[in-house]
Design a protein around this motif. Structure first.
Motif, short mmCIF file in Angstrom:
data_model
loop_
_atom_site.label_atom_id
_atom_site.label_comp_id
_atom_site.label_asym_id
_atom_site.label_seq_id
_atom_site.Cartn_x
_atom_site.Cartn_y
_atom_site.Cartn_z
N LEU A 1 0.88 -1.04 -0.24
CA LEU A 1 -0.14 -0.05 0.19
C LEU A 1 0.99 1.16 -0.02
O LEU A 1 0.80 2.23 -0.52
N SER A 2 2.21 1.12 1.11
CA SER A 2 2.98 2.13 1.18
C SER A 2 3.56 2.54 -0.07
O SER A 2 3.92 4.11 -0.61
N ALA B 1 -4.30 -10.06 -1.32
CA ALA B 1 -5.73 -10.25 -1.37
C ALA B 1 -5.60 -9.57 -0.25
O ALA B 1 -6.77 -8.25 -0.86
N MET B 2 -4.85 -9.55 0.57
CA MET B 2 -5.27 -8.00 1.05
C MET B 2 -5.33 -7.06 0.45
O MET B 2 -5.61 -5.46 0.89
N PHE B 3 -4.00 -6.77 0.33
CA PHE B 3 -3.68 -5.84 -0.91
C PHE B 3 -4.58 -5.02 -1.87
O PHE B 3 -5.77 -3.60 -1.87
N MET B 4 -5.53 -6.52 -2.62
CA MET B 4 -6.50 -6.08 -3.81
C MET B 4 -7.72 -5.52 -2.26
O MET B 4 -8.71 -4.19 -2.98
N PHE B 5 -8.54 -5.74 -1.27
CA PHE B 5 -9.28 -6.05 -0.26
C PHE B 5 -9.49 -4.02 -0.34
O PHE B 5 -10.14 -3.48 -0.04
N TYR B 6 -7.47 -4.12 0.44
CA TYR B 6 -7.21 -2.27 0.98
C TYR B 6 -7.90 -1.46 -0.17
O TYR B 6 -8.56 -0.38 0.23
N SER B 7 -7.64 -1.85 -1.84
CA SER B 7 -7.61 -1.25 -2.42
C SER B 7 -8.82 -0.40 -2.52
O SER B 7 -9.14 0.81 -3.44
N LEU B 8 -9.96 -1.49 -2.35
CA LEU B 8 -11.47 -1.89 -3.22
C LEU B 8 -11.94 -0.89 -2.25
O LEU B 8 -13.33 -0.95 -2.23
#
Length: 346
Positions: free
Chosen positions: A56-57, A237-244
């Motif tokens: 994310l960062s 999976a968490m990166f995609m989740f946080y982005s959406l």
């Protein structure tokens, strides 16, 4: 009860339902990877989430630096949000060491009443009868899964179910705080800024926590493809989740997000049906249908009733947002300026 389906099937409703189920699938995948790591004896919950914050960062931080604009919200809001988010992930992932996958997913629905209470208290969101009905139908549908034979064996698993259940409830409460905070920030500040600063603060806090709690655990792991892949899969999976998530929060709010995630347990069963050819109890399909109907009722009901409530929360986000308000004050004859630091929160 009569519903105007012409009002329910709006673009925002369809996008919200579709996006919510994709997020639910992502959560299902993180649940499976966490469960697999727990079965392998790997106990590093903070380390699992650390890569997500790094992604994310790096991604959103690069975009934020390229913009070269001041933060719209005060920096310490993101520090607090990062702390809450890291500990929520830590508690829920830690729970997989003590209880079953199904128990985690069922108890995680505690976040729904928590979110509704917090949005009512701090964002002044009004929940009319149709929305409350949608929530009740969703939760009732999920409760049916408890009585289904498909989970009878899984519920019995876990070395210390009571401890695991308490960890899930505590984590779900922190998730509720995190989701409501993100809803406010994404509606009043900026999505890219939110993701970049959450990644930065979450990464720093995670690194400190790893050095204190999990350094020895990481050293003891025999790193191989079998051990590394679940870590990477979880992070992606968490990166995609946080982005959406901010997209859904802006369209439908944090309650809709948490209602959508109720189906993660059901998607897990579907994966078992098609991937492992397991048979499921008929009550599962009734449950899935009930949750779907509840989501439609919630997302389509009272579309205009919650907009601009009379006692909406007013929060000073920072000087950068005040400058936007002054720059845009001449373009609006009613309401607040676009990007204003004092914005109605629906």
């Amino acid at each position: 009860m009569m519903f105007d389906f012409g009002r329910i099937w709006t673009p925002n409703t369809l996008i919200g339902l579709g996006l919510g189920q994709f997020l639910s699938l992502l959560i299902t995948s993180t649940g499976f990877t966490s469960s697999q790591l727990a079965k392998k004896g790997i106990n590093a919950p903070t380390s699992q989430s650390f890569l997500n914050y790094v992604f994310l960062s790096l991604v959103y931080g690069t975009i934020l630096l390229y913009r070269r604009k001041a933060l719209k919200a005060k920096w310490y809001y993101y520090i607090i949000l990062g702390l809450v988010d890291v500990e929520a992930n830590f508690l829920v992932v830690k729970a997989y060491q003590y209880t079953s996958l199904t128990s985690v997913m069922l108890l995680d629905c505690w976040s729904i009443p928590s979110v509704m209470l917090l949005t009512w208290l701090f964002l002044k969101t009004k929940y009319r009868f149709k929305k409350i009905t949608g929530v009740v139908v969703c939760v009732a549908g999920l409760v049916l899964v408890v009585f289904s034979d498909v989970h009878s064996g899984d519920r019995a698993g876990g070395s210390n179910p009571r401890k695991g259940d308490l960890l899930v409830i505590a984590g779900a409460t922190l998730y509720a705080i995190s989701n409501v905070s993100e809803e406010f920030l994404v509606k009043n500040a900026d999505r890219v800024e939110l993701m970049a600063m959450l990644g930065l603060s979450g990464g720093i806090i995670s690194a400190i926590q790893i050095s204190i709690l999990e350094r020895n655990e990481l050293k003891s792991i025999h790193w191989s493809a079998e051990a590394a892949l679940p870590f990477v899969g979880f992070a992606v999976a968490m990166f995609m989740f946080y982005s959406l998530v901010p997209v859904l929060l802006k369209i439908n709010g944090s309650t809709m997000l948490n209602l959508s995630l109720l189906t993660s347990d059901m998607w897990a069963v579907l994966i078992r049906i098609f991937a492992y050819h397991e048979k499921v109890d008929w009550m599962y399909f009734v449950s899935f249908g009930a949750v779907t109907i509840g989501l439609i009722i919630y997302s389509g009901g009272d579309i205009d009733e919650d907009q601009h409530p009379p006692n909406a929360a007013i929060v000073d986000l920072g000087p950068a947002v005040k400058q936007d308000e002054e720059a845009n004050s001449g373009n609006h004859s009613k309401g607040t300026a676009a990007g204003s630091s004092k914005t109605w929160v629906a």
